[in-house]
Scaffold this active site. Structure first.
Site: not given
Ligand SMILES: [Zn+2]
Length: 273
Positions: A8, A10, A104, A116
């Site tokens: 990912d 973030e 995250h 999120h």
């Molecule tokens: Zn992401």
């Protein structure tokens, strides 16, 4: 040893804002390169820890972020979207360990950079059985379905602490400290990569002793949405029940089915935006 990396964005060093991780924004070009280099650090660490085969699944947004020409040549890349297993596309029972890089915190977490769960716009909370899960939890459960343990998580300190609560054995590498949702004190990328590489090596040295996250079967998945219209759309899937104006539940035979229903509901929820 065979390693699966779900990458990912973030949780990359220096990222604090959507403007840095969305393809139409000017800062994105810099940060996709930094993301690629952090994945390379995890690959280098994995190779040093004994990995022979590494599959990287680009897991952010369009899933076309990692620069393949700059990726370590010993890894293979899964990219593009949609993919039926999304952030976990490619996982199966041939892998020995999973890495989560650039992760995250779950939706609704305080002091988590860009917190999120799968969709900022749609998801308020996902519950698998009794567990409230973010992306790390949901993805770890799918890995567990294939009997593969999560060995490494990298991201901000809140994200990796949250993951470690669910997976006490995971090697957690924190590379920034959030100041709320949109600001952080971060390691410089070179130092972040050093820590990620070393963490990856340590993680694989312990991989044989790690236990996968095995959830009971059957189990109920509960999806709480931002708007009632999203729950309305999820009700199109046979077997879903409305447990709250904003929440639908589905009794799945196992985690694999719970994961698929969650992915299908995400598509339906997005159609209302
Ligand atoms: Zn992401």
């Amino acid at each position: 040893m065979k390693v699966f990396i779900s990458a990912d964005m973030e949780g990359t060093a220096g990222v604090t804002d959507w403007d840095q991780v969305m393809p139409d924004k000017p800062d994105y070009a810099r940060f996709r390169r930094l993301m690629t280099e952090e994945v390379n650090a995890a690959i280098l660490g994995a190779l040093e820890g004994g990995a022979k085969e590494i599959v990287v699944n680009d897991s952010h947004n369009t899933m076309r972020n990692l620069l393949i020409e700059e990726l370590h040549p010993q890894a293979q890349l899964i990219s593009g979207s949609p993919k039926p297993r999304s952030m976990m596309q490619g996982i199966d029972n041939t892998f020995d360990a999973v890495f989560f890089t650039g992760y995250h915190a779950a939706a609704g977490t305080q002091d988590g950079i860009l917190d999120h769960t799968y969709s900022s716009a749609s998801v308020r909370q996902i519950k698998l059985g009794n567990l409230i899960v973010g992306e790390a939890g949901l993805n770890a459960a799918l890995a567990g379905y294939f009997k593969v343990p999560v060995a490494l998580v990298t991201g901000d300190v809140t994200a990796v602490t949250q993951t470690k609560k669910l997976l006490p054995q995971v090697e957690a590498v924190a590379i920034k400290e959030p100041i709320g949702r949109l600001a952080a004190r971060s390691y410089q990328p070179v130092e972040a990569r050093r820590r990620i590489k070393e963490g990856a090596t340590r993680a694989l040295k312990r991989a044989k002793d790690l236990k996968p996250l095995i959830l009971p079967r059957p189990l109920t998945v509960e999806l709480e949405w931002t708007y009632t219209a999203m729950a309305d759309r999820c009700m199109l899937i046979p077997g879903t029940t409305r447990v709250h104006p904003r929440t639908v539940a589905y009794k799945a035979r196992d985690v694999e089915q719970a994961f698929s229903v969650t992915m299908a509901c995400l598509v339906l929820a997005r159609s209302t935006l």
